[in-house]
Design an enzyme around this catalytic site. Structure first.
Site, PDB file in Angstrom:
ATOM      1  NE  ARG A  28      -4.188   1.734   2.259  1.00  0.00           N
ATOM      2  CZ  ARG A  28      -4.348   2.742   3.112  1.00  0.00           C
ATOM      3  NH1 ARG A  28      -3.453   2.962   4.074  1.00  0.00           N
ATOM      4  NH2 ARG A  28      -5.393   3.541   3.013  1.00  0.00           N
ATOM      5  CB  ILE A  54      -5.869   5.732  -0.813  1.00  0.00           C
ATOM      6  CG1 ILE A  54      -5.713   4.205  -0.854  1.00  0.00           C
ATOM      7  CG2 ILE A  54      -5.129   6.346   0.354  1.00  0.00           C
ATOM      8  CD1 ILE A  54      -4.261   3.755  -1.040  1.00  0.00           C
ATOM      9  CB  SER A  55     -10.912   3.175   0.627  1.00  0.00           C
ATOM     10  OG  SER A  55     -11.770   3.776  -0.303  1.00  0.00           O
ATOM     11  CD  GLN A  56     -11.172   2.959   8.235  1.00  0.00           C
ATOM     12  OE1 GLN A  56     -12.177   3.594   7.941  1.00  0.00           O
ATOM     13  NE2 GLN A  56     -10.982   2.447   9.435  1.00  0.00           N
ATOM     14  N   PRO A  57      -8.256   0.849   4.907  1.00  0.00           N
ATOM     15  CG  PRO A  57      -6.011   0.269   5.257  1.00  0.00           C
ATOM     16  CD  PRO A  57      -6.983   1.404   5.406  1.00  0.00           C
TER      17      PRO A  57
END
Length: 207
Positions: A28, A54-57
């Protein structure tokens, strides 16, 4: 750092081993400028180009788990963004079509994923209308908040398939999973509140 992130996701209730393996494998930090690399494996969203994130995992893992993907399934992703969610889906073995409204973002994602060795089909266009050319899909995942469920996405879903989409206002959305039954009926499940960037397009939010 990736192992620590996977442990954190397990603690938050993610149990899908295929999804966790994908998140543990994908670098990432490659999606971050070098000065921000310390943020890459924290469980949080982070700004990228064009006012997007970028989205939260955890969000990526949660949505992917709800989609119930398996190798060989055809999936449509609405909102390529950074490309990180696309990587997780491809690592799960799906045949992925990913569509992005903003051309600059799509070009950046295409360059990054090619470098990483991933090769989904990239489309630049209005994701709120789906992408009829490759329909129907075994699963559709929307990574932006919609005001309502676009009918085109429901129409492009295969019987037995899932549509995972956050629906609400511009700041907070409820995660929904719609399933198209074999007889064509649509059943709906509601999950936790999330906060996504707006889904732009004719059947989404206007600019």
């Amino acid at each position: 750092m990736r192992k620590s992130l996977v442990r954190k996701l397990r603690e938050k209730g993610i149990t899908n081993e295929r999804v966790l393996d994908a998140i543990g494998k994908i670098p990432r930090h490659w999606f971050f400028d070098e000065i921000f690399v310390e943020h890459a494996y924290q469980d949080k969203a982070f700004p990228i180009a064009e006012g997007q994130t970028i989205s939260q995992p955890y969000t990526v893992a949660f949505q992917t788990d709800l989609l119930e993907v398996s190798p060989g399934k055809k999936v449509l992703e609405i909102g390529t963004g950074s490309g990180y969610q696309a990587c997780v889906l491809v690592e799960n073995g799906v045949d992925l079509v990913t569509i992005e409204y903003k051309e600059k973002l799509s070009r950046l994602a295409q360059k990054m994923l090619k470098f990483m060795g991933y090769s989904p089909r990239f489309i630049i266009g209005d994701g709120s209308l789906g992408y009829d050319k490759f329909a129907p899909y075994d699963g559709i995942i929307v990574t932006a908040g919609a005001p309502t469920v676009p009918q085109a996405l429901v129409d492009q879903l295969k019987p037995g398939g899932h549509l995972v989409i956050p629906v609400g206002n511009r700041s907070t959305q409820k995660m929904l999973r719609l399933t198209k039954q074999l007889d064509g009926r649509i059943t709906k499940e509601e999950y936790s509140n999330f906060s996504f960037v707006p889904l732009l397009g004719d059947d989404g939010w206007k600019k």
